[in-house]
Design a protein around this motif. Structure first.
Motif, PDB file in Angstrom:
ATOM      1  N   UNK A  16       0.843  -1.200   0.000  1.00  0.00           N
ATOM      2  CA  UNK A  16       0.000   0.000   0.000  1.00  0.00           C
ATOM      3  C   UNK A  16       0.875   1.246   0.000  1.00  0.00           C
ATOM      4  N   UNK A  17       1.943   1.231   0.808  1.00  0.00           N
ATOM      5  CA  UNK A  17       2.867   2.376   0.836  1.00  0.00           C
ATOM      6  C   UNK A  17       3.509   2.593  -0.539  1.00  0.00           C
ATOM      7  N   UNK A  18       3.948   1.506  -1.173  1.00  0.00           N
ATOM      8  CA  UNK A  18       4.572   1.647  -2.494  1.00  0.00           C
ATOM      9  C   UNK A  18       3.570   2.171  -3.518  1.00  0.00           C
ATOM     10  N   UNK A  19       2.328   1.704  -3.436  1.00  0.00           N
ATOM     11  CA  UNK A  19       1.296   2.209  -4.356  1.00  0.00           C
ATOM     12  C   UNK A  19       1.040   3.700  -4.122  1.00  0.00           C
ATOM     13  N   UNK A  20       1.053   4.098  -2.862  1.00  0.00           N
ATOM     14  CA  UNK A  20       0.864   5.517  -2.550  1.00  0.00           C
ATOM     15  C   UNK A  20       2.044   6.347  -3.065  1.00  0.00           C
ATOM     16  N   UNK A  21       3.235   5.802  -2.941  1.00  0.00           N
ATOM     17  CA  UNK A  21       4.426   6.544  -3.343  1.00  0.00           C
ATOM     18  C   UNK A  21       4.504   6.735  -4.853  1.00  0.00           C
ATOM     19  N   UNK A  22       3.984   5.813  -5.630  1.00  0.00           N
ATOM     20  CA  UNK A  22       4.087   5.919  -7.095  1.00  0.00           C
ATOM     21  C   UNK A  22       2.768   6.355  -7.742  1.00  0.00           C
ATOM     22  N   UNK A  23       1.865   6.901  -6.958  1.00  0.00           N
ATOM     23  CA  UNK A  23       0.547   7.255  -7.483  1.00  0.00           C
ATOM     24  C   UNK A  23       0.604   8.351  -8.541  1.00  0.00           C
ATOM     25  N   UNK A  69      -1.302   2.054 -14.691  1.00  0.00           N
ATOM     26  CA  UNK A  69      -0.931   0.884 -13.904  1.00  0.00           C
ATOM     27  C   UNK A  69      -0.876   1.152 -12.400  1.00  0.00           C
ATOM     28  N   UNK A  70      -0.329   2.287 -11.945  1.00  0.00           N
ATOM     29  CA  UNK A  70      -0.288   2.501 -10.494  1.00  0.00           C
ATOM     30  C   UNK A  70      -1.674   2.483  -9.848  1.00  0.00           C
ATOM     31  N   UNK A  71      -2.653   3.023 -10.526  1.00  0.00           N
ATOM     32  CA  UNK A  71      -4.006   3.043  -9.972  1.00  0.00           C
ATOM     33  C   UNK A  71      -4.565   1.617  -9.847  1.00  0.00           C
ATOM     34  N   UNK A  72      -4.392   0.808 -10.873  1.00  0.00           N
ATOM     35  CA  UNK A  72      -4.927  -0.547 -10.835  1.00  0.00           C
ATOM     36  C   UNK A  72      -4.158  -1.433  -9.852  1.00  0.00           C
ATOM     37  N   UNK A  73      -2.855  -1.197  -9.755  1.00  0.00           N
ATOM     38  CA  UNK A  73      -2.082  -1.938  -8.751  1.00  0.00           C
ATOM     39  C   UNK A  73      -2.551  -1.578  -7.348  1.00  0.00           C
ATOM     40  N   UNK A  93      -4.948  -3.030 -16.372  1.00  0.00           N
ATOM     41  CA  UNK A  93      -4.556  -1.812 -17.106  1.00  0.00           C
ATOM     42  C   UNK A  93      -4.723  -1.937 -18.611  1.00  0.00           C
ATOM     43  N   UNK A  94      -4.376  -3.075 -19.164  1.00  0.00           N
ATOM     44  CA  UNK A  94      -4.444  -3.229 -20.619  1.00  0.00           C
ATOM     45  C   UNK A  94      -5.864  -3.429 -21.106  1.00  0.00           C
TER      46      UNK A  94
END
Length: 171
Positions: free
Chosen positions: A89-96, A104-108, A166-167
């Motif tokens: 969750x932290x990594x997803x927040x960091x690359x949002x 891709x970041x949103x779907x991840x 994403x695709x």
């Protein structure tokens, strides 16, 4: 890996090679393997001490069923899974804010959050210390079905969601 996504350049960051990423993933894999080996060793020691691995549960209707005994290793595994998902969750927040063609970041982030919620609900039902326990659900067959659905449907579906959303949704 986070530094590569946040660099916003088309070039690779020189200090993040493929070999370094493989080493980082290898460290995570070694930690997981160490934990599983330790868990297996502890279970084998319980067998040597004649400690039962199976306990008999009873539902509110009086139905009896056998289930695996939960010990401290099960709790540690649940906590480790929860911490690993929180790191995701932290990594997803960091690359949002990273620009991408297919979002891709949103779907991840959606997939990781879904897994976090599903895991939290499952572990709340699974452990007997919670208010909603497995034995309060009723039929032991329902319990087996829930565990089967969690292990075989939930996690592979979310993994495919992470890879294919994403695709497919961009069209």
């Amino acid at each position: 890996v986070l530094k590569v996504f946040l660099s916003r350049t088309a070039q690779r960051v020189p200090y993040m090679t493929s070999w370094r990423v493989v080493r980082m993933l290898g460290i995570i894999l070694l930690i997981v393997c160490w934990f599983l080996i330790s868990w297996t060793n502890a279970v084998c020691e319980n067998l040597d001490r004649n400690v039962s691995l199976i306990v008999q549960g009873q539902t509110a209707d009086g139905l009896k069923f056998n289930m695996c005994l939960l010990d401290r290793w099960d709790y540690m595994m649940a906590i480790a899974e929860f911490l690993f998902l929180l790191w995701g969750v932290y990594l997803c927040y960091a690359v949002r804010t990273v620009p991408s063609a297919f979002h891709e970041p949103r779907y991840m982030a959606v997939a990781v959050h879904n897994e976090l919620v599903i895991s939290a609900v499952f572990h709340t039902i699974r452990f007997p210390d919670s208010r909603i326990t497995i034995t309060s659900l009723g039929n032991p067959s329902l319990i087996t079905c829930l565990r089967c659905c969690y292990n075989t449907c939930s996690e592979p579906t979310l993994a495919n969601e992470k890879l294919l959303a994403p695709d497919t949704l961009q069209d």
